[in-house]
Design an enzyme around this catalytic site. Sequence first.
Site, PDB file in Angstrom:
ATOM      1  N   ASP A 103     -10.790   3.214   4.496  1.00  0.00           N
ATOM      2  CA  ASP A 103     -11.224   1.831   4.251  1.00  0.00           C
ATOM      3  C   ASP A 103     -12.750   1.742   4.182  1.00  0.00           C
ATOM      4  O   ASP A 103     -13.300   0.718   3.778  1.00  0.00           O
ATOM      5  CB  ASP A 103     -10.717   0.907   5.365  1.00  0.00           C
ATOM      6  CG  ASP A 103      -9.440   0.165   4.981  1.00  0.00           C
ATOM      7  OD1 ASP A 103      -9.196   0.005   3.774  1.00  0.00           O
ATOM      8  OD2 ASP A 103      -8.706  -0.258   5.896  1.00  0.00           O
ATOM      9  N   GLN A 137      -4.503  -1.678   9.820  1.00  0.00           N
ATOM     10  CA  GLN A 137      -4.415  -2.954   9.105  1.00  0.00           C
ATOM     11  C   GLN A 137      -5.041  -4.063   9.957  1.00  0.00           C
ATOM     12  O   GLN A 137      -4.687  -4.245  11.120  1.00  0.00           O
ATOM     13  CB  GLN A 137      -2.940  -3.280   8.792  1.00  0.00           C
ATOM     14  CG  GLN A 137      -2.744  -4.543   7.985  1.00  0.00           C
ATOM     15  CD  GLN A 137      -3.372  -4.466   6.590  1.00  0.00           C
ATOM     16  OE1 GLN A 137      -3.213  -3.486   5.868  1.00  0.00           O
ATOM     17  NE2 GLN A 137      -4.101  -5.506   6.210  1.00  0.00           N
ATOM     18  N   LYS A 139       0.838  -1.200   0.000  1.00  0.00           N
ATOM     19  CA  LYS A 139       0.000   0.000   0.000  1.00  0.00           C
ATOM     20  C   LYS A 139       0.875   1.253   0.000  1.00  0.00           C
ATOM     21  O   LYS A 139       0.577   2.247  -0.672  1.00  0.00           O
ATOM     22  CB  LYS A 139      -0.930  -0.001   1.226  1.00  0.00           C
ATOM     23  CG  LYS A 139      -2.068  -1.016   1.114  1.00  0.00           C
ATOM     24  CD  LYS A 139      -2.810  -1.225   2.425  1.00  0.00           C
ATOM     25  CE  LYS A 139      -3.842  -2.344   2.277  1.00  0.00           C
ATOM     26  NZ  LYS A 139      -4.505  -2.702   3.533  1.00  0.00           N
TER      27      LYS A 139
END
Length: 285
Positions: A121, A98, A54
């Site tokens: 997200d 994460q 990422k």
Amino acid sequence: MPAALLDGKTLARQIRSELAVEVADFIENNVTVPTLTAVLVGTDPASEVYVRNKRRDCDEVGIQSRLHQLPEKTTQDELLALIGKLNKDDSVHGILVQLPVPKQIDTELVLDAINPLKDVDAFHSENVGRLMQGRPRYLPCTPHGVLELLARNEIPTVGQHAVIIGRSDIVGKPLSVMLAQRGKDATVTLCHSRTKDLPSVARQADILIVAIGKPNFVTADMVKPGATVIDVGINRTDKGLVGDVDFDAVREVAGYLSPVPGGVGPLTRVMLLVNTLAAARRLEQ
Ligand code: NDP
């Protein structure tokens, strides 16, 4: 004729180059650089790879990335304190925790602690609720990647029967809502482990999307000839990464098929960049 492949890798590269232009334009017109901060708790090797990728994607398009790597034993309060700090930091536009986080930490509590404007997200309950109501702030990355894969390959969804196998909060469930919304206008069937006679339901699909995490689960007899098959699954096996679809057999039946690797995965990654730029625009306006 074998199915045409839906090449997510090339498409993701194309979207990244489009984004690089937009990011450069943003930087020229603002005093800040779009910035994504990733928070990684523990040393799970797969999570470390995801975060590294990422960050590499961010570099490629000119988004600044930062990483907070916390020890496995981090308490929930310590993580919440860090998120509180990042929420207040005006130089941070996107915050990504994460997943999975270690057992001592309540995932939902942590996701809901992120400022929803920085929730790139799109896992915060407020953003999930807005998506349900058809007024999303950010689209969740994997379902957005699937829609983009369809749209950019000019595969119509209007009036099509989309069958989704897998009802997780990050893939199947939000995707079912997004495909049914006005504009996409698909007729959606959402399947799961308790679905009766799954093969016959799957065979009705014009668009079959599979996200369950079982290698080669979807066989050729589950696919209507000419259907579009999107394989979201990522399974690590002795033969390397494979999806949830029996690729070789289904390729002989389907009209379009997304490969694993190189299908949905690269688009999931790119959608995080899309959301980070959107967050920067929203927060700097
Ligand atoms: P989850 O494990 O959260 O959910 C799996 C879903 O599959 C559940 O709804 C489960 O049903 C359903 N399921 C399991 N077995 C069967 C079965 N035999 N028949 C029908 N349904 C079944 O999965 P995720 O959504 O997190 O991930 C799914 C896959 O997608 C994984 O391989 C993951 O690695 C991959 N993935 C890929 C991404 C990408 O970018 N390409 C991003 C995210 C995930 P039930 O609810 O009844 O238990």
